[in-house]
Design a protein around this motif. Structure first.
Motif, PDB file in Angstrom:
ATOM      1  N   MET A  91       0.981  -1.130   0.072  1.00 11.94           N
ATOM      2  CA  MET A  91      -0.021  -0.030  -0.244  1.00 11.94           C
ATOM      3  C   MET A  91       0.951   1.247   0.036  1.00 11.94           C
ATOM      4  SD  MET A  91      -2.967   0.454   2.710  1.00 11.94           S
ATOM      5  CE  MET A  91      -3.543   2.220   2.779  1.00 11.94           C
ATOM      6  N   PHE A  92       0.698   2.184  -0.923  1.00 10.08           N
ATOM      7  CA  PHE A  92       1.602   3.269  -1.169  1.00 10.08           C
ATOM      8  C   PHE A  92       1.168   4.257  -0.524  1.00 10.08           C
ATOM      9  CE2 PHE A  92       1.825   0.538  -4.882  1.00 10.08           C
ATOM     10  CZ  PHE A  92       3.143   0.327  -5.049  1.00 10.08           C
ATOM     11  N   ARG A  96      -2.830   5.592  -5.121  1.00 12.48           N
ATOM     12  CA  ARG A  96      -2.629   5.078  -6.519  1.00 12.48           C
ATOM     13  C   ARG A  96      -3.645   4.105  -6.737  1.00 12.48           C
ATOM     14  NH1 ARG A  96       3.809   3.145  -7.261  1.00 12.48           N
ATOM     15  NH2 ARG A  96       4.675   5.179  -6.053  1.00 12.48           N
ATOM     16  N   LEU A  97      -4.900   4.953  -6.656  1.00 14.73           N
ATOM     17  CA  LEU A  97      -6.081   4.365  -7.298  1.00 14.73           C
ATOM     18  C   LEU A  97      -6.306   4.632  -8.977  1.00 14.73           C
ATOM     19  CD1 LEU A  97      -8.885   5.063  -4.695  1.00 14.73           C
ATOM     20  CD2 LEU A  97      -7.484   2.930  -5.034  1.00 14.73           C
ATOM     21  N   LEU A  98      -6.852   3.638  -9.687  1.00 10.29           N
ATOM     22  CA  LEU A  98      -6.948   3.942 -11.220  1.00 10.29           C
ATOM     23  C   LEU A  98      -8.002   5.095 -11.034  1.00 10.29           C
ATOM     24  CD1 LEU A  98      -6.357   0.395 -12.389  1.00 10.29           C
ATOM     25  CD2 LEU A  98      -4.774   2.295 -12.336  1.00 10.29           C
ATOM     26  N   PRO A  99      -7.856   6.259 -11.873  1.00  8.90           N
ATOM     27  CA  PRO A  99      -8.999   7.283 -11.943  1.00  8.90           C
ATOM     28  C   PRO A  99     -10.156   6.954 -12.687  1.00  8.90           C
ATOM     29  CG  PRO A  99      -6.659   8.072 -12.710  1.00  8.90           C
ATOM     30  CD  PRO A  99      -6.637   6.678 -12.139  1.00  8.90           C
ATOM     31  N   TRP A 100      -9.616   6.115 -13.700  1.00 10.14           N
ATOM     32  CA  TRP A 100     -10.684   5.705 -14.582  1.00 10.14           C
ATOM     33  C   TRP A 100     -11.679   4.480 -14.338  1.00 10.14           C
ATOM     34  CZ3 TRP A 100      -5.538   6.399 -15.914  1.00 10.14           C
ATOM     35  CH2 TRP A 100      -5.059   5.560 -15.517  1.00 10.14           C
ATOM     36  N   LYS A 101     -11.348   3.953 -13.003  1.00  6.73           N
ATOM     37  CA  LYS A 101     -12.100   2.719 -12.647  1.00  6.73           C
ATOM     38  C   LYS A 101     -12.888   3.180 -11.409  1.00  6.73           C
ATOM     39  CE  LYS A 101      -9.452  -1.004 -14.212  1.00  6.73           C
ATOM     40  NZ  LYS A 101     -10.242  -2.062 -14.888  1.00  6.73           N
ATOM     41  N   ARG A 102     -14.318   2.726 -11.375  1.00 11.11           N
ATOM     42  CA  ARG A 102     -15.037   2.981 -10.270  1.00 11.11           C
ATOM     43  C   ARG A 102     -14.430   2.085  -9.201  1.00 11.11           C
ATOM     44  NH1 ARG A 102     -19.633   5.442 -11.850  1.00 11.11           N
ATOM     45  NH2 ARG A 102     -20.086   5.151 -14.030  1.00 11.11           N
ATOM     46  N   LEU A 109      -9.350  -4.876  -8.776  1.00 17.15           N
ATOM     47  CA  LEU A 109      -8.197  -5.241  -9.894  1.00 17.15           C
ATOM     48  C   LEU A 109      -7.379  -6.480  -9.658  1.00 17.15           C
ATOM     49  CD1 LEU A 109      -6.685  -3.147 -11.871  1.00 17.15           C
ATOM     50  CD2 LEU A 109      -4.953  -2.959 -10.134  1.00 17.15           C
ATOM     51  N   TRP A 135     -16.474   7.323  -8.446  1.00 19.05           N
ATOM     52  CA  TRP A 135     -15.039   7.427  -9.128  1.00 19.05           C
ATOM     53  C   TRP A 135     -14.228   7.753  -8.203  1.00 19.05           C
ATOM     54  CZ3 TRP A 135     -14.963   5.391 -13.720  1.00 19.05           C
ATOM     55  CH2 TRP A 135     -16.213   5.365 -14.526  1.00 19.05           C
ATOM     56  N   SER A 137     -11.978  10.358  -7.917  1.00 16.10           N
ATOM     57  CA  SER A 137     -11.672  11.635  -7.718  1.00 16.10           C
ATOM     58  C   SER A 137     -12.910  12.205  -6.871  1.00 16.10           C
ATOM     59  CB  SER A 137     -11.979  12.323  -9.155  1.00 16.10           C
ATOM     60  OG  SER A 137     -13.332  12.084  -9.751  1.00 16.10           O
ATOM     61  N   GLN A 138     -14.005  11.398  -6.397  1.00 14.08           N
ATOM     62  CA  GLN A 138     -15.216  12.045  -5.833  1.00 14.08           C
ATOM     63  C   GLN A 138     -14.899  11.717  -4.268  1.00 14.08           C
ATOM     64  OE1 GLN A 138     -17.958   9.789  -8.078  1.00 14.08           O
ATOM     65  NE2 GLN A 138     -19.103  11.577  -9.023  1.00 14.08           N
ATOM     66  N   ALA A 148      -7.596   1.682  -0.901  1.00 14.40           N
ATOM     67  CA  ALA A 148      -6.209   1.134  -1.465  1.00 14.40           C
ATOM     68  C   ALA A 148      -5.952   0.061  -0.382  1.00 14.40           C
ATOM     69  CB  ALA A 148      -5.384   2.189  -1.397  1.00 14.40           C
ATOM     70  N   ARG A 151      -8.147  -2.780  -1.562  1.00 12.62           N
ATOM     71  CA  ARG A 151      -7.582  -3.487  -2.656  1.00 12.62           C
ATOM     72  C   ARG A 151      -6.193  -4.596  -2.289  1.00 12.62           C
ATOM     73  NH1 ARG A 151      -5.014   0.733  -6.826  1.00 12.62           N
ATOM     74  NH2 ARG A 151      -3.406   0.718  -5.021  1.00 12.62           N
TER      75      ARG A 151
END
Lengths: 274, 263
Positions: A91-92, A96-102, A109, A135, A137-138, A148, A151
């Motif tokens: 865990m960083f 480092r979440l992918l912004p284009w995945k919900r 992932l 998303w 970003s929200q 994270a 995940r």
């Protein structure tokens, strides 16, 4: 009063299932060009142990974690983890979440669709089941770190590496996150290695605190406090003070060594300015 | 009742305000043409242009030309854009391909496609292939460069994270590299959709038996200024349509991006 390490681990084994991985380091060193960041590190970490690594910036603690994660290769020495690469999750500091995945797709992932139910369960466990369609970003910084963490945990790792994951969070969110990490560690019995610059965080969470100075282990201290730990207790403060004192004792790393910091202006610059 | 109108009226005014200048200009134009200040050979009245549009539309001639032009534009875009995308992905992903190809591509890129017209006519004559070649070439570079740049600027931290979570090969590409490059790729697509029409107009005015360019050049010879204007307006409309298409793609594919989230 004295506990032998064996007794100590037996006490914990009675409380929880341990399925963590053992980690063994022998003579580990890492060199970047001319700079020796780590030298001759010997370390044995028991299955299910919670180890915190503290030290000043640039001491090599993050490099050590990257070696354990397999993100970098050691220049010398031998590193053994009793498990496969799939048993290790990191865990960083930045989520480092992918912004284009919900949210739900970030958590799943690398999983086959059959495991999506498990992703949902883990999200529920960290209290964000209602945000699964959002998303990244929200979300707030603390929520992103909880995603994270989910995940990482959805893979049921046997070794969880945490690279200052709470460094950017506000004090209150931080304490909540520490409690969450501690309870998940107790439930799932993985081995945890946490890199942090916060001595209080290290004492609150770890069975054992390692201080790294100038690329080598300078202090290896078992924290014998019952969980959940009272931050206000005398024992807690004593440990915290002792480690902090030891950190401050060492002279700060010389500018020439920590050249990538480069905060002190060089002599050449000064004369140029005159 | 009065509160309702007073709250919706400023809103309506806000929406109409950007259109007031164009409408005023068209009205002025119409008045000037009717008063005889403007010769109909220089600039026919807006109503006459509309009438010409209507006649062409009813006779079906207009749609034949539009269809041919759109076909040329889209097939040129598909060929040039497709090649640009593939080559950009290749040079962006493999260092070796970049060393091999990028210098050459950058050199050719600096030649304006329209400067090649004499050569293209010599090579392909004046038939469809020449137009297709020019449009493909013009569309190729914006897509290529933005794809290459997009792949290169994908956050290295995310790729590292993906690898440490067991993503390899195609899975890494599908989940991290391609979506990370997509905003940049779409910038290239949008830019090249605009450029596509520019190239096509020039190619069609040089030589064609069909298409909007042919229609306007033909009308010029018979001094039908109204039809010339219809052709110009058609290009404007089709350009706007292409832009709308690109925006829609962005809204659908980049809905995760804070810049495209409607609130």
């Amino acid at each position: 009063m004295y506990f032998s390490p064996e007794e100590n681990s037996e006490v914990r084994a009675a409380e929880r299932v341990i399925n963590g991985a053992a980690v063994k380091l022998r003579g580990i060193g890492k060199t970047f060009g001319e700079r020796r960041v780590l030298k001759g590190i010997d370390l044995d970490i028991r299955p299910g142990e919670f180890v915190a690594i503290v030290g000043r910036s640039g001491c090599g603690k993050s490099t050590l974690l990257r070696l354990l994660a397999g993100l970098d290769a050691a220049s010398e020495g031998e590193l053994t983890i009793d498990g496969s690469a799939d048993d290790v999750r990191i865990m960083f500091q930045d989520a480092r979440l992918l912004p284009w995945k919900r949210v739900i797709d970030n958590v799943s992932l690398g999983l086959t669709p059959a495991y999506r139910r498990r992703a949902r369960e883990v999200l529920e466990r960290v209290g964000l089941a209602d945000r699964e369609r959002d998303w990244p970003s929200q979300l707030s910084g603390g929520q992103r770190q909880r995603i994270a963490l989910s995940r990482a945990l959805v893979h049921s790792p046997r070794l969880l590496l945490l690279d200052e994951p709470l460094g950017a969070l506000d004090a209150l969110t931080r304490i909540e996150m520490q409690q969450l990490i501690e309870s998940l560690w107790q439930e799932q019995g993985f081995t945890a290695i946490l890199v942090t610059h916060d001595v209080q965080e290290a004492v609150a969470l770890a069975d054992r605190v390692l201080l790294i100075e100038d690329g080598a282990v300078a202090l290896d201290l078992d924290i014998r406090l019952l969980r959940p730990r009272e931050r206000a207790s005398n024992g807690f403060s004593a440990y915290e003070a002792r480690i902090l004192q030891r950190v401050l004792e060492a002279p700060p790393i010389e500018p020439s060594v920590a050249s990538h910091d480069a905060r002190t202006p060089g002599i050449a610059h000064i004369s140029f300015a005159i | 009742m009065s509160t309702q109108t007073s709250s919706s009226l400023p809103h309506l005014r806000q929406k109409l305000l950007p259109w007031s200048l164009p409408v005023a200009l068209v009205v002025l134009w119409q008045v000037a043409a009717q008063a005889g200040w403007l010769s109909s050979r220089v600039l026919p009245a807006p109503l006459d242009v509309l009438k010409a549009f209507w006649t062409l539309a009813v006779s079906g001639e207009l749609w034949r030309h539009v269809l041919v032009s759109a076909q040329r534009a889209l097939s040129g875009f598909a060929i040039g854009g497709g090649l640009g995308l593939l080559l950009g992905l290749a040079t962006g992903s493999w260092k070796r391909v970049e060393t091999l190809l990028d210098t050459t591509v950058q050199m050719i890129r600096n030649i304006p496609p329209l400067a090649l017209i004499p050569l293209v006519i010599l090579w392909f004559g004046i038939d469809e292939t020449a137009k297709l070649f020019l449009v493909s070439l013009g569309v190729f570079f914006p897509v290529y460069i933005n794809t290459f740049h997009g792949i290169r600027s994908v956050d290295a931290g995310l790729i590292e994270m993906g690898r440490s979570y067991g993503l390899r090969g195609w899975a890494l590409y599908r989940d991290i590299i391609l979506p990370g490059a997509l905003p940049s790729i779409l910038v290239g697509v949008r830019f090249s959709l605009g450029f596509m029409w520019v190239i096509l107009i020039v190619a069609e005015t040089i030589s064609a038996q069909e298409g909007i360019g042919y229609m306007t050049m033909n009308a010029r010879e018979f001094l039908m200024t109204d039809v010339v204007l219809v052709g110009i307006l058609l290009y404007a409309l089709l350009g706007k349509l292409a832009d709308l298409l690109a925006r829609t793609l962005e809204r659908v594919w980049l809905q995760w991006h804070p810049n495209y989230q409607s609130r």
